[in-house]
Design a protein around this motif. Structure first.
Motif, PDB file in Angstrom:
ATOM      1  N   PRO A  66       0.825  -1.217   0.000  1.00  0.00           N
ATOM      2  CA  PRO A  66       0.000   0.000   0.000  1.00  0.00           C
ATOM      3  C   PRO A  66       0.851   1.255   0.000  1.00  0.00           C
ATOM      4  O   PRO A  66       1.918   1.298   0.621  1.00  0.00           O
ATOM      5  N   ASP A  67       0.395   2.264  -0.722  1.00  0.00           N
ATOM      6  CA  ASP A  67       1.106   3.540  -0.814  1.00  0.00           C
ATOM      7  C   ASP A  67       0.678   4.425   0.357  1.00  0.00           C
ATOM      8  O   ASP A  67      -0.431   4.956   0.380  1.00  0.00           O
ATOM      9  N   ARG A  68       1.559   4.586   1.328  1.00  0.00           N
ATOM     10  CA  ARG A  68       1.218   5.333   2.538  1.00  0.00           C
ATOM     11  C   ARG A  68       0.905   6.808   2.259  1.00  0.00           C
ATOM     12  O   ARG A  68       0.193   7.440   3.029  1.00  0.00           O
ATOM     13  N   SER A  69       1.425   7.342   1.169  1.00  0.00           N
ATOM     14  CA  SER A  69       1.179   8.757   0.863  1.00  0.00           C
ATOM     15  C   SER A  69      -0.279   9.017   0.495  1.00  0.00           C
ATOM     16  O   SER A  69      -0.752  10.144   0.560  1.00  0.00           O
ATOM     17  N   THR A  70      -1.015   7.965   0.115  1.00  0.00           N
ATOM     18  CA  THR A  70      -2.426   8.131  -0.272  1.00  0.00           C
ATOM     19  C   THR A  70      -3.376   7.895   0.898  1.00  0.00           C
ATOM     20  O   THR A  70      -4.579   8.057   0.741  1.00  0.00           O
ATOM     21  N   TRP A  71      -2.855   7.483   2.038  1.00  0.00           N
ATOM     22  CA  TRP A  71      -3.716   7.191   3.183  1.00  0.00           C
ATOM     23  C   TRP A  71      -4.296   8.472   3.767  1.00  0.00           C
ATOM     24  O   TRP A  71      -3.603   9.501   3.843  1.00  0.00           O
ATOM     25  N   PRO A  72      -5.543   8.437   4.214  1.00  0.00           N
ATOM     26  CA  PRO A  72      -6.102   9.603   4.923  1.00  0.00           C
ATOM     27  C   PRO A  72      -5.475   9.722   6.309  1.00  0.00           C
ATOM     28  O   PRO A  72      -4.776   8.799   6.762  1.00  0.00           O
ATOM     29  N   PRO A  73      -5.697  10.837   7.002  1.00  0.00           N
ATOM     30  CA  PRO A  73      -5.159  10.971   8.360  1.00  0.00           C
ATOM     31  C   PRO A  73      -5.672   9.850   9.254  1.00  0.00           C
ATOM     32  O   PRO A  73      -6.760   9.313   9.033  1.00  0.00           O
ATOM     33  N   PRO A  74      -4.902   9.453  10.264  1.00  0.00           N
ATOM     34  CA  PRO A  74      -5.355   8.382  11.157  1.00  0.00           C
ATOM     35  C   PRO A  74      -6.618   8.789  11.911  1.00  0.00           C
ATOM     36  O   PRO A  74      -6.890   9.978  12.085  1.00  0.00           O
ATOM     37  N   PRO A  75      -7.426   7.814  12.320  1.00  0.00           N
ATOM     38  CA  PRO A  75      -8.656   8.155  13.056  1.00  0.00           C
ATOM     39  C   PRO A  75      -8.350   8.844  14.379  1.00  0.00           C
ATOM     40  O   PRO A  75      -7.281   8.647  14.962  1.00  0.00           O
ATOM     41  N   LYS A  76      -9.302   9.648  14.834  1.00  0.00           N
ATOM     42  CA  LYS A  76      -9.130  10.329  16.127  1.00  0.00           C
ATOM     43  C   LYS A  76      -9.050   9.308  17.252  1.00  0.00           C
ATOM     44  O   LYS A  76      -9.637   8.228  17.154  1.00  0.00           O
ATOM     45  N   PRO A  77      -8.348   9.657  18.328  1.00  0.00           N
ATOM     46  CA  PRO A  77      -8.397   8.781  19.512  1.00  0.00           C
ATOM     47  C   PRO A  77      -9.831   8.647  20.012  1.00  0.00           C
ATOM     48  O   PRO A  77     -10.646   9.564  19.852  1.00  0.00           O
ATOM     49  N   ILE A  78     -10.142   7.517  20.595  1.00  0.00           N
ATOM     50  CA  ILE A  78     -11.517   7.244  21.017  1.00  0.00           C
ATOM     51  C   ILE A  78     -12.024   8.315  21.980  1.00  0.00           C
ATOM     52  O   ILE A  78     -13.185   8.728  21.905  1.00  0.00           O
TER      53      ILE A  78
END
Length: 197
Positions: free
Chosen positions: A19-31
């Motif tokens: 997987p191309d990490r540059s295309t990933w969206p920002p990580p989900p917010k902490p719970i």
């Protein structure tokens, strides 16, 4: 770990699977930051002042943020559970849970979740469903016309289909809501007396 590719073709194929990490969206917010509708808004999200918070400044969003957490379009729960690398590898390989047969098969997981939300949440035009869902009001008096009965029957079928979709997508919160909607829409169709039979 698997064997390392030796040929140029094998190396190219292996790199295409990564997987191309540059295309990933920002990580989900902490719970602890996902508070849903508990967050008070500075201005109303809908016209009018019916969502004004009592005793302090601000407005309630009418449960919109809670519903967004429930549907989880960004797959935050799956991303936390699997980890970013495993999740996006599974997404690229198209092996995340989703409907693979029937009319929904051509849609990806996110689009199927959008369809699920549309099945579960009624439009504002449905005047008979504007009352709070926590309060049961018997709406069956025996004088309903055929169009009304057909509309209510279709809404019940939609809720049952939403339950099937929730199971296929492995979304337990949506499955729970679907069961609640099935009960509510069944009561709307047959009334309290019919539901007891």
């Amino acid at each position: 770990m698997g064997k390392k590719a030796k040929s140029a073709g094998g190396v190219a194929k292996a790199s295409s699977r990564k997987p191309d990490r540059s295309t990933w969206p920002p990580p989900p917010k902490p719970i602890h930051e996902e508070v849903g509708s508990a967050k008070i808004l500075d201005s109303p999200s809908l016209e009018g002042d019916s969502y004004k918070v009592i005793g302090q400044d601000g407005y309630d969003d009418g449960g919109v943020a809670d519903l967004s957490l429930l549907i989880d379009l960004e797959d935050s729960v799956q991303r936390r559970r699997r980890g970013e690398a495993e999740y996006f590898s599974a997404l690229k390989a198209n092996i995340l849970p989703r409907a693979t047969r029937g009319p929904m098969a051509r849609l990806d997981r996110r689009e199927q979740k959008v369809q699920l939300a549309q099945l579960l949440f009624s439009e504002a035009e449905d005047t008979e469903e504007r009352s709070p869902s926590e309060v049961y009001v018997d709406q069956v008096d025996g004088s309903e016309d055929q169009a009304t009965l057909q509309h209510r029957a279709q809404r019940l079928r939609d809720a049952k289909y939403a339950l099937n979709m929730s199971i296929l997508l492995r979304e337990p919160a949506c499955a729970s809501l679907s069961l609640s909607e099935i009960c509510k829409r069944r009561l709307t169709l047959v009334g309290k007396a019919g539901a007891e039979d």
